[in-house]
Write a protein that holds these residues in place. Structure first.
Motif, PDB file in Angstrom:
ATOM      1  N   ILE A   7      -2.908 -38.527 -26.651  1.00  0.00           N
ATOM      2  CA  ILE A   7      -3.326 -39.814 -25.898  1.00  0.00           C
ATOM      3  C   ILE A   7      -2.263 -40.059 -24.740  1.00  0.00           C
ATOM      4  N   ARG A   8      -1.113 -40.129 -25.445  1.00  0.00           N
ATOM      5  CA  ARG A   8      -0.049 -40.838 -24.432  1.00  0.00           C
ATOM      6  C   ARG A   8       0.116 -39.527 -23.224  1.00  0.00           C
ATOM      7  N   ASN A   9      -0.118 -38.267 -23.476  1.00  0.00           N
ATOM      8  CA  ASN A   9       0.105 -37.401 -22.435  1.00  0.00           C
ATOM      9  C   ASN A   9      -1.194 -37.435 -21.361  1.00  0.00           C
ATOM     10  N   ARG A  10      -2.374 -37.812 -22.190  1.00  0.00           N
ATOM     11  CA  ARG A  10      -3.595 -37.829 -21.234  1.00  0.00           C
ATOM     12  C   ARG A  10      -3.297 -39.198 -20.215  1.00  0.00           C
ATOM     13  N   LEU A  11      -3.130 -40.374 -20.946  1.00  0.00           N
ATOM     14  CA  LEU A  11      -2.816 -41.472 -20.127  1.00  0.00           C
ATOM     15  C   LEU A  11      -1.662 -41.400 -19.089  1.00  0.00           C
ATOM     16  N   ARG A  12      -0.712 -40.425 -19.426  1.00  0.00           N
ATOM     17  CA  ARG A  12       0.326 -40.246 -18.601  1.00  0.00           C
ATOM     18  C   ARG A  12       0.051 -39.367 -17.130  1.00  0.00           C
ATOM     19  N   SER A  13      -0.926 -38.485 -17.402  1.00  0.00           N
ATOM     20  CA  SER A  13      -1.506 -37.738 -16.548  1.00  0.00           C
ATOM     21  C   SER A  13      -2.347 -38.452 -15.537  1.00  0.00           C
ATOM     22  N   PHE A  14      -2.781 -39.396 -15.936  1.00  0.00           N
ATOM     23  CA  PHE A  14      -3.572 -40.387 -15.147  1.00  0.00           C
ATOM     24  C   PHE A  14      -2.614 -41.538 -14.391  1.00  0.00           C
ATOM     25  N   GLY A  15      -1.318 -41.411 -14.809  1.00  0.00           N
ATOM     26  CA  GLY A  15      -0.564 -42.738 -14.371  1.00  0.00           C
ATOM     27  C   GLY A  15      -0.694 -44.017 -15.093  1.00  0.00           C
ATOM     28  N   ILE A  16      -1.401 -43.910 -16.192  1.00  0.00           N
ATOM     29  CA  ILE A  16      -1.598 -44.966 -16.844  1.00  0.00           C
ATOM     30  C   ILE A  16      -0.675 -45.632 -17.817  1.00  0.00           C
ATOM     31  N   THR A  17      -0.312 -46.851 -17.944  1.00  0.00           N
ATOM     32  CA  THR A  17       0.637 -47.572 -19.044  1.00  0.00           C
ATOM     33  C   THR A  17      -0.084 -48.270 -19.801  1.00  0.00           C
ATOM     34  N   PRO A  18      -0.594 -48.381 -21.094  1.00  0.00           N
ATOM     35  CA  PRO A  18      -1.586 -49.417 -21.883  1.00  0.00           C
ATOM     36  C   PRO A  18      -0.832 -50.790 -21.482  1.00  0.00           C
ATOM     37  N   ARG A  19      -2.174 -51.718 -21.221  1.00  0.00           N
ATOM     38  CA  ARG A  19      -1.693 -52.962 -20.736  1.00  0.00           C
ATOM     39  C   ARG A  19      -1.893 -53.939 -21.972  1.00  0.00           C
ATOM     40  N   LYS A  20      -0.581 -54.299 -22.218  1.00  0.00           N
ATOM     41  CA  LYS A  20      -0.824 -55.453 -23.511  1.00  0.00           C
ATOM     42  C   LYS A  20      -1.574 -56.539 -23.216  1.00  0.00           C
ATOM     43  N   SER A  21      -1.704 -56.866 -22.044  1.00  0.00           N
ATOM     44  CA  SER A  21      -2.565 -58.316 -21.613  1.00  0.00           C
ATOM     45  C   SER A  21      -3.926 -58.141 -21.731  1.00  0.00           C
ATOM     46  N   LEU A  22      -4.507 -56.692 -21.895  1.00  0.00           N
ATOM     47  CA  LEU A  22      -5.839 -56.380 -22.145  1.00  0.00           C
ATOM     48  C   LEU A  22      -6.010 -56.050 -23.339  1.00  0.00           C
ATOM     49  N   GLY A  23      -5.002 -56.251 -24.028  1.00  0.00           N
ATOM     50  CA  GLY A  23      -5.237 -55.817 -25.740  1.00  0.00           C
ATOM     51  C   GLY A  23      -5.459 -54.201 -25.953  1.00  0.00           C
ATOM     52  N   ILE A  81     -10.526 -42.093 -16.071  1.00  0.00           N
ATOM     53  CA  ILE A  81     -10.119 -40.996 -17.304  1.00  0.00           C
ATOM     54  C   ILE A  81     -11.545 -40.798 -18.335  1.00  0.00           C
ATOM     55  N   LEU A  82     -12.138 -42.356 -18.444  1.00  0.00           N
ATOM     56  CA  LEU A  82     -13.293 -42.283 -19.015  1.00  0.00           C
ATOM     57  C   LEU A  82     -14.416 -41.225 -18.586  1.00  0.00           C
ATOM     58  N   GLN A  83     -14.548 -41.460 -17.212  1.00  0.00           N
ATOM     59  CA  GLN A  83     -15.618 -40.375 -16.690  1.00  0.00           C
ATOM     60  C   GLN A  83     -15.270 -38.974 -16.721  1.00  0.00           C
ATOM     61  N   GLN A  84     -13.933 -38.544 -16.784  1.00  0.00           N
ATOM     62  CA  GLN A  84     -13.514 -37.262 -16.817  1.00  0.00           C
ATOM     63  C   GLN A  84     -13.681 -37.050 -18.493  1.00  0.00           C
ATOM     64  N   GLU A  85     -13.409 -37.746 -19.283  1.00  0.00           N
ATOM     65  CA  GLU A  85     -13.604 -37.404 -20.791  1.00  0.00           C
ATOM     66  C   GLU A  85     -14.965 -37.164 -21.099  1.00  0.00           C
ATOM     67  N   LEU A  86     -15.828 -38.092 -20.473  1.00  0.00           N
ATOM     68  CA  LEU A  86     -17.311 -37.958 -21.119  1.00  0.00           C
ATOM     69  C   LEU A  86     -18.239 -37.367 -19.863  1.00  0.00           C
ATOM     70  N   ALA A  87     -17.581 -36.464 -18.969  1.00  0.00           N
ATOM     71  CA  ALA A  87     -18.533 -35.894 -17.965  1.00  0.00           C
ATOM     72  C   ALA A  87     -19.622 -34.985 -18.528  1.00  0.00           C
ATOM     73  N   SER A  88     -19.351 -34.516 -19.645  1.00  0.00           N
ATOM     74  CA  SER A  88     -20.795 -33.846 -20.216  1.00  0.00           C
ATOM     75  C   SER A  88     -21.474 -34.755 -20.974  1.00  0.00           C
ATOM     76  N   VAL A  89     -21.180 -35.847 -21.097  1.00  0.00           N
ATOM     77  CA  VAL A  89     -22.232 -36.878 -21.845  1.00  0.00           C
ATOM     78  C   VAL A  89     -23.377 -37.409 -20.910  1.00  0.00           C
ATOM     79  N   SER A  90     -24.708 -37.045 -21.083  1.00  0.00           N
ATOM     80  CA  SER A  90     -25.636 -37.533 -20.057  1.00  0.00           C
ATOM     81  C   SER A  90     -26.238 -38.810 -20.542  1.00  0.00           C
ATOM     82  N   ASN A  91     -26.234 -39.143 -21.905  1.00  0.00           N
ATOM     83  CA  ASN A  91     -26.838 -40.488 -22.096  1.00  0.00           C
ATOM     84  C   ASN A  91     -26.035 -41.625 -22.262  1.00  0.00           C
ATOM     85  N   MET A  92     -25.245 -41.723 -21.302  1.00  0.00           N
ATOM     86  CA  MET A  92     -24.282 -43.099 -21.206  1.00  0.00           C
ATOM     87  C   MET A  92     -24.052 -43.542 -19.733  1.00  0.00           C
TER      88      MET A  92
END
Ligand code: SAM
Length: 310
Positions: A7-23, A81-92
């Protein structure tokens, strides 16, 4: 590679650091994700609203169970990242929005779904929106079959509390539904790890009164000074003479010396019925709207459905 490293690597590849302020503590354990979705009991004809999908730990499993998932994520950085992770899911549908501000009925209609469709809510809620979000889900005019939430363990315990330990939060939830604490999650199941344990709570809607606003007026007054007797807190909070508070409690067969935390939901409902029969509820409402309009004639009185404190 451990789940949290991936998960850390995936976040890093999108340049994302988890935001504490958003829990942002993302679930790393896929077995727990499957279990949470199983506990939600979603049927193939049901819609699922996911609150705060993060990077999709639950979303894929929800989509396998539900007719359609509407996932509402506030952080726009997580959408790619959500869109990429769930690209194959059609019912969402992934929606970038504040779940505290969306109109759930409109979301169903806009998606071409009947607004009476059976729905379930699932979410791993940041601490700071837990109470307000629970209230919004419970009060939404939907055909809600169930709500399954991951929250801080301490909050879960307060939600399921029984007479003796009741609070505004437990009353507010239990007036609308039956909560159950189903499973505990240790900090190690998340990345980054939170400071406290979490728990999964299921709330099955079962409304206990037709007059929640009046009940919440009473409960707010009752809990405003936890250590005091109901005769005093109700008289002060509702601006009633003490003998009137005593009589109201006597009519509801509740000892006036008890404290709010000891009352069961049926007792709050009984007290609410007496409060309404005696005309105090209507008097309080017209009293508050008179003082609201006197204090600021440009601002409409808040609707009580939106003003329940948990
Ligand atoms: N469900 C994911 C999981 O279990 O890994 C993420 C859980 S994380 C504890 C909470 C998520 O809620 C974060 O993705 C955060 O950005 C999102 N969030 C915070 N406030 C929100 C709000 N008001 N509306 C929608 N999402 C929100």
């Amino acid at each position: 590679m451990s789940n949290s490293t991936s998960i850390r690597n995936r976040l890093r590849s999108f340049g994302i650091t988890p935001r504490k302020s958003l829990g942002q503590n993302f679930l790393t354990d896929d077995d727990s994700a499957r279990r949470i979705v199983r506990l939600a009991g979603i049927k193939p004809e049901e819609m699922a609203f996911e609150i705060g999908p993060g990077i999709g730990a639950l979303t894929r499993h929800l989509a396998q169970a539900a007719r359609h998932v509407i996932a509402i994520e506030l952080d726009r950085n997580l959408i790619p990242i959500l869109q990429q992770e769930l690209a194959s899911v059609s019912n969402m549908t992934i929606l970038q929005a504040d779940a505290l501000a969306v109109d759930f009925v409109k979301l169903l209609r806009d998606g071409g779904f009947d607004e009476r469709s059976p729905v379930r809510f699932v979410g791993n809620l940041p601490y700071y929106i837990t109470s307000a979000m629970i209230r919004r889900m419970l009060e939404a005019p939907l055909n809600t079959r169930g709500i399954v939430l991951t929250v801080q363990l301490e909050v879960a315990e307060r939600i399921v509390a029984q007479p003796g330990d009741m609070s505004m939060l437990s009353v507010s939830v239990q007036v609308y539904g039956k909560p159950e604490l189903l499973m505990r999650l240790s900090p190690s199941t998340f990345f980054p790890q939170p400071d406290v344990d979490s728990a999964v709570v299921r709330i099955t809607p079962r409304r206990q009164t037709d007059n929640p606003d009046a009940l919440f007026d009473l409960a707010r007054a009752g809990f405003s000074q936890r250590r005091k007797q109901l005769r005093n807190t109700l008289s002060a909070g509702l601006r009633l003479p003490k003998p009137a508070a005593d009589e109201m409690l006597a009519d509801a067969a509740i000892d006036a010396a008890r404290r709010a935390e000891t009352l069961s939901i049926p007792e709050w409902v009984r007290l609410t019925d007496v409060y309404i029969q005696r005309g105090y509820a209507a008097a309080k409402r017209s009293d508050s709207s008179a003082s609201d309009s006197a204090s600021n004639s440009d601002v409409p009185a808040p609707t009580t459905a939106n003003s329940t404190e948990l």
